[in-house]
Design an enzyme around this catalytic site. Sequence first.
Site, short mmCIF file in Angstrom:
data_model
loop_
_atom_site.label_atom_id
_atom_site.label_comp_id
_atom_site.label_asym_id
_atom_site.label_seq_id
_atom_site.Cartn_x
_atom_site.Cartn_y
_atom_site.Cartn_z
N HIS A 357 9.73 -5.02 -11.38
CA HIS A 357 9.07 -4.56 -10.14
C HIS A 357 9.97 -4.53 -8.93
O HIS A 357 9.49 -4.30 -7.82
CB HIS A 357 7.88 -5.47 -9.80
N LYS A 545 1.33 -4.02 4.79
CA LYS A 545 2.07 -4.47 3.61
C LYS A 545 2.81 -5.73 4.02
O LYS A 545 2.82 -6.09 5.19
CB LYS A 545 3.06 -3.41 3.13
N ARG A 546 3.43 -6.43 3.05
CA ARG A 546 4.18 -7.61 3.42
C ARG A 546 5.25 -7.27 4.46
O ARG A 546 5.76 -6.15 4.51
CB ARG A 546 4.85 -8.22 2.18
N LYS A 551 11.06 -2.91 4.35
CA LYS A 551 9.87 -2.08 4.56
C LYS A 551 9.87 -1.46 5.96
O LYS A 551 9.11 -0.58 6.28
CB LYS A 551 8.60 -2.89 4.32
N THR A 653 2.01 0.81 -3.54
CA THR A 653 0.70 1.21 -4.05
C THR A 653 -0.26 1.51 -2.90
O THR A 653 -1.21 2.27 -3.07
CB THR A 653 0.09 0.12 -4.97
N LYS A 657 -3.32 4.47 -2.13
CA LYS A 657 -4.67 4.19 -1.61
C LYS A 657 -4.96 5.05 -0.38
O LYS A 657 -6.04 5.64 -0.23
CB LYS A 657 -4.82 2.71 -1.26
C1 26W Z 1 10.91 -14.81 -7.35
C2 26W Z 1 10.33 -14.27 -6.11
C3 26W Z 1 9.61 -12.98 -6.32
C4 26W Z 1 8.25 -12.94 -6.22
C5 26W Z 1 7.57 -11.74 -6.42
C6 26W Z 1 10.31 -11.84 -6.64
C7 26W Z 1 9.64 -10.66 -6.83
C8 26W Z 1 8.28 -10.62 -6.73
C9 26W Z 1 7.52 -9.32 -6.94
C10 26W Z 1 7.94 -8.67 -8.21
C11 26W Z 1 7.67 -8.43 -5.77
C12 26W Z 1 6.67 -7.34 -5.76
O1 26W Z 1 5.50 -7.56 -5.54
N1 26W Z 1 7.13 -6.11 -5.97
C13 26W Z 1 6.30 -4.97 -5.71
O2 26W Z 1 5.63 -4.61 -6.88
C14 26W Z 1 4.71 -3.55 -6.62
C15 26W Z 1 3.93 -3.31 -7.89
O3 26W Z 1 4.75 -2.76 -8.86
C16 26W Z 1 5.43 -2.32 -6.14
O4 26W Z 1 4.51 -1.34 -5.81
C17 26W Z 1 6.28 -2.65 -4.92
O5 26W Z 1 7.05 -1.54 -4.55
C18 26W Z 1 7.16 -3.83 -5.21
O6 26W Z 1 7.84 -4.23 -4.04
#
Ligand code: 26W
Length: 816
Positions: A357, A545-546, A551, A653, A657
């Site tokens: 992701h 978004k975050r 971003k 995503t 929406k």
């Molecule tokens: C280890 C810390 C950590 C925690 C969460 C690293 C990475 C994450 C997630 C994978 C980050 C995340 O939420 N990525 C997002 O995933 C969405 C669903 O696929 C995408 O639409 C976003 O672009 C992407 O940033």
Amino acid sequence: MVTISKKKFKQQFETKMYSLYAQSINEASNEQLLNVLCSVIKDIIAKRWIETKISCQKEVYYFCIEFLMGRQLKSNLLNLDLEKTIREGLKDLGISLDDLIEEEVDPALGNGGLGRLAACFLDSMASLDISGHGYGIRYKYGLFEQKFVNGYQVEVPDNWLTQGNYIWETVRPNKAVVVKFEGDVELIDDNKRLRVVHKNYIPVMAMPYDIPIIGYENDSINTLRLFKSDIVRRDFGPTSSNAKNYSGSYDDALKYKYYAEEISQVLYPNDSNYAGRLLRLKQEYFFVSAGIQDIIRKFKKHKSNILDLPKSVAIHINDTHPTLCIPELMRILLDEEGLSWDEAWDITKNTISYTNHTIMAEAMEKWPAEMMKKLLPRIYMIVEEIDRRYKNYLNEKYSGDINKVNHMSIINCENISMAHLCIMGSHSVNGVANLHTEILKNEVLKDFYDDEPEKFNNKTNGIAHRRWLLSCNPKLADLITELIGSEWKRDTLKLEELEKYKDDIDVLRKLDEIKTDNKKILANHIKEKYDIDINPNSIYDVQIKRLHAYKRQLLNVFHILHLYHELLENPNFDIEPRTFIFGAKAAPGYHLAKSIIKFINSVAYKINNDERVKDKLKVVFVENYSVSLAEIIIPAADVSEQISTTTKEASGTSNMKFMMNGAITIATLDGANVEIHEQVGNENIILFGLSAKQVLDYNKYGGYSALDLYKSNMYIKRVVDDLINGFIPNIEKEGREIYDSLITYNDEYFVLRDMENYIEAQQKINKLYKEKEKWNSISLVNIANSGIFSSDRTISEYAKDIWFKGCEINGEYNKL
Ligand code: 26W
């Protein structure tokens, strides 16, 4: 499909009220009424839920460390087609369904994109009759609640389980399992068979809490099983004599209690930065081991030959957090089922698939080998062996190219790369949008792609259109149904039929009225919560978004400042009234992101209190952005801000929406924006910014100077200087920090590089909004072409290409 008559519902509701609370309906609080209602719904679905569980399809298990489900009452009623019956039944009893919907807690068991995607996927699996279940953690505290104090983010614990239990969950003590941490591993030669004995381990109980996932107007009810960690109680059954004994002293017992309970205590509030904390590794192994044990137990109850596991079970690893599924499944197959390494490895690889992701280097999980060795000694041994065999293979294949072997290995420099383990331990690796997958194949994971190209595939993300259109924007849903019938609810590609109305003035007017109604609802909400008046006739320009530098909320606020300056210099400056809306949480340890929040809040304060621009500009930063807030904001948006630095947003995503709710997208060609552009064409999206190639080239070869740009462009200089010249009060430290990130550290995310182009793109928006009919027509074209972004499409692809590939018994998935 299960159902109930209004009369029966009312009877059941009253009976339940007596049995749960021993009181009459008019004495009950909303909280009690909601509990009673949920309990009745659970009774209605109970039989179906049990029946779904014993279906004989291939089962999919979706492992994810977060599930951001949102409120369930409304979507459950929608999926059960019971909203009308229950609304009327409650009305007869003098109760408002809407009040109860509002009463429900919104569980924040996720950070953002990843967790929300998992929730949409559960909805789609159930709705497509796929027997697909989620495994995760039942955090006691979800993502922190965000408050603003003097414009600063302050984090408050999210105590969502105020009543101790969640209304939709059912606890299943008879399905609890023990997860083993620490201790010593002995290999004993038992009549030529190696026996593994794990001694002195710390046993932690994983208690399952099940939440029903109800399919849309069908008979499927799947399960989201979240595990809570706890001590192993004496009455749990015979505890192995190999477990550490904690019954010695009171002190030891307390320490043990803390050790066990801490694991599912709180969600890590990080969505991109890998922190490497021991507790996080405990969390990861905890839910993975519990889930895998659960799967094997269930499998063995119904099927006999463990070699057939991949025929009946698909295990999906959502990002690297559940990577330990691979060595955990190996452990069970080797140590408990007595298989050979090669047999176990074949089964593991054929059962497991993985989604990536993010390409952000700082998000890539790498665990110190020492940490894993101590916490999970048997798992570490297996990882070491996987690595040893993999290195042998690589050495042979690349004839000793040391750099390549080291680069691709799992254990390198005393660190375990979880992504590498995922790639080589699974049969499928996918990215979440076309561009993202291409970047994985050609840049980030190039060596792995060259080695096993057939493994790599793309699955562009999607959204549950039931929640993100049918439920959150009922007026729009009704208009669509009035125009093209109701088949689109099951097959969103049918939305394309809307396109024939793109020049129909009547339809466009109706669309406009619906948008305005939704904008009024949001205006009321904002007035009530923040006492800010916003004008429903202004352009609602939204970025939710975050908060992350990539971003580029900064780019957005710089544009706002630009407009502000232009207006101050020239009160007749051509501008359609605009309301800029932000919603974003920053990770508590992410300093720059928190400074950007303070900056935006300070700009908002200044602009909102300046009489000179009162009717033209407003800036609202909503507190504590959440799924339920998104459900009010998205239907009301005119402009969707998707402005990440190209290559950095894997998919996004919220972009989908917004599109589905008729907002017009202003975007870089990043993530799934590329595919949105392909759907609607140049005329129906506003693009700007560097291309992926330009960004990759800058990163490889350099050649960008933020300082030069700052010096040479007066518009850029003017807004950047606002950070440090006192124009925006009370941001001395934050302003300087942001300024340095741009000028001293050369603007890693190309904010200034894209700014001129962004301002031009925003001018196009301004101009377009004056031609309201054209605007509405574009809005309609966006809705019409959004069907491909339903998560039903995404899940059908996962089913066909990954989970049920080559599966005869599930041949019917080829039709999806
Ligand atoms: C280890 C810390 C950590 C925690 C969460 C690293 C990475 C994450 C997630 C994978 C980050 C995340 O939420 N990525 C997002 O995933 C969405 C669903 O696929 C995408 O639409 C976003 O672009 C992407 O940033």
